[in-house]
Scaffold this active site. Structure first.
Site, PDB file in Angstrom:
ATOM      1  N   PRO A  88       0.821  -1.220   0.000  1.00 22.70           N
ATOM      2  CA  PRO A  88       0.000   0.000   0.000  1.00 22.70           C
ATOM      3  C   PRO A  88       0.852   1.266   0.000  1.00 22.70           C
ATOM      4  CG  PRO A  88      -0.185  -1.175   2.092  1.00 22.70           C
ATOM      5  CD  PRO A  88       0.567  -2.066   1.165  1.00 22.70           C
ATOM      6  N   GLU A 115       0.618  -6.909   7.994  1.00 18.14           N
ATOM      7  CA  GLU A 115       1.083  -5.511   7.966  1.00 18.14           C
ATOM      8  C   GLU A 115       2.346  -5.387   7.119  1.00 18.14           C
ATOM      9  OE1 GLU A 115      -2.146  -5.413   9.746  1.00 18.14           O
ATOM     10  OE2 GLU A 115      -1.146  -3.582   9.122  1.00 18.14           O
ATOM     11  N   ARG A 157       0.141  -8.460 -21.392  1.00 18.17           N
ATOM     12  CA  ARG A 157      -0.570  -8.111 -22.624  1.00 18.17           C
ATOM     13  C   ARG A 157       0.293  -7.230 -23.527  1.00 18.17           C
ATOM     14  NH1 ARG A 157      -2.726  -3.117 -22.794  1.00 18.17           N
ATOM     15  NH2 ARG A 157      -4.327  -3.699 -24.276  1.00 18.17           N
ATOM     16  N   ASP A 172      -4.616   1.405 -26.703  1.00 18.86           N
ATOM     17  CA  ASP A 172      -5.640   1.317 -25.655  1.00 18.86           C
ATOM     18  C   ASP A 172      -5.558   2.542 -24.728  1.00 18.86           C
ATOM     19  OD1 ASP A 172      -3.823  -1.070 -23.601  1.00 18.86           O
ATOM     20  OD2 ASP A 172      -3.460   0.999 -24.162  1.00 18.86           O
TER      21      ASP A 172
HETATM   22  N1  LIG Z   1      -3.184  -3.083   0.491  1.00 12.88           N
HETATM   23  C1  LIG Z   1      -2.174  -4.019   0.291  1.00 12.88           C
HETATM   24  C2  LIG Z   1      -1.870  -4.960   1.285  1.00 12.88           C
HETATM   25  C3  LIG Z   1      -0.861  -5.905   1.072  1.00 12.88           C
HETATM   26  C4  LIG Z   1      -0.159  -5.902  -0.127  1.00 12.88           C
HETATM   27  C5  LIG Z   1      -0.462  -4.977  -1.120  1.00 12.88           C
HETATM   28  C6  LIG Z   1      -1.457  -4.025  -0.921  1.00 12.88           C
HETATM   29  C7  LIG Z   1      -1.757  -3.039  -1.993  1.00 12.88           C
HETATM   30  C8  LIG Z   1      -1.119  -2.954  -3.218  1.00 12.88           C
HETATM   31  N2  LIG Z   1      -1.706  -1.925  -3.887  1.00 12.88           N
HETATM   32  C9  LIG Z   1      -2.658  -1.404  -3.116  1.00 12.88           C
HETATM   33  O1  LIG Z   1      -2.709  -2.093  -1.932  1.00 12.88           O
END
Ligand SMILES: Nc1ccccc1-c1cnco1
Length: 242
Positions: A88, A115, A157, A172
């Site tokens: 995240p 976490e 892709r 695209d």
């Molecule tokens: N929220 C998460 C929790 C664990 C691993 C990746 C994420 C993630 C990746 N992109 C957005 O969230």
């Protein structure tokens, strides 16, 4: 391209073997290997996480298990890897990232849960290979597996031979920096709604102009940030209305 994914839920990545990516794998364009992180635990409970130093909610994934797993996986193929850790707090994954990854010989994905993974894992491998922590968007997932499915599809892709029609990868959404406008197909009228006349006119110049205008209009309305980021020379005089 070789793709390795290390995860505690290998079954989650089964879709990588389906359809588009399945055909690409069968054609030898992509080689996908899934690895269960728990294979590198040594205790009866196959423990992969522990309480965070400094306290706080949730659990952090242990560096020892990840170190043994990534050492083994990286050593299993001679191609130099880019290590990708969905997180995240990562840098935003964009079409530009996908294009860059499509030039790599090998991607190794580390799927974190809880976490996250002990920071020393990323720090350790960053001294040997390129390591990217990437986010696919501003929302909270339970783990990195869904992000890997998104990233692998966006990258695969772009590989030559993976898409039936190579033009669509080049044309695209996002490839010209704009959102795609509306698309239509038969019938000409559906529930009282007719296909825009210009699209049935056969006038290719007018059709291209109409499509550009719809793309600019939609981008200005839904993603003004993309419009603002467009280099000046990407907008011509007729575009200035947006
Ligand atoms: N929220 C998460 C929790 C664990 C691993 C990746 C994420 C993630 C990746 N992109 C957005 O969230």
């Amino acid at each position: 391209m070789r793709i390795d994914v290390v995860t505690i839920f290998p079954g989650y990545l089964a879709p990588l073997r389906e359809s588009l990516l399945g055909r690409a794998a069968d054609a030898g364009l992509i080689e996908v290997a899934l690895h269960d992180l728990r294979s590198w635990t040594h205790d009866v409970h196959q423990t992969v996480d522990d309480a965070p130093y400094g306290g706080g909610p949730g659990m952090v994934m242990r560096p020892q298990v990840w170190g043994e797993a990534l050492d083994a996986v990286i050593a299993s193929d001679s191609r130099p890897p880019r290590l990708v850790v969905p997180a995240p707090a990562g840098r935003s994954f964009t079409q530009a990232t996908a294009r860059a990854y499509a030039t790599e010989q090998r991607l190794v994905f580390a799927c974190g849960r809880y976490e996250g993974i002990d920071q020393r894992v990323v720090d350790h491998y960053s001294r040997q290979f390129p390591v990217d922590e990437v986010s696919i968007g501003d929302y909270v997932l339970v783990g990195g597996e869904a992000a890997v499915l998104v990233i692998v599809e966006a990258v695969a892709r772009l590989l030559p031979g993976v898409l039936g029609n190579p033009r669509s990868a080049a044309e695209d959404s996002f490839s010209d920096g704009l959102l795609e406008g509306p698309a239509y197909t038969r019938p000409e009228v559906w529930r009282g709604q007719a296909v825009p006349e210009v699209l049935r006119s056969g006038n290719h110049g007018a059709i291209a102009r109409w499509r550009r205008d719809r793309a600019l209009e939609r981008t200005a309305k839904r993603r003004p940030d993309l419009l603002a980021a467009l280099p000046e020379d990407r907008l011509d005089a007729a575009d200035q209305a947006f």
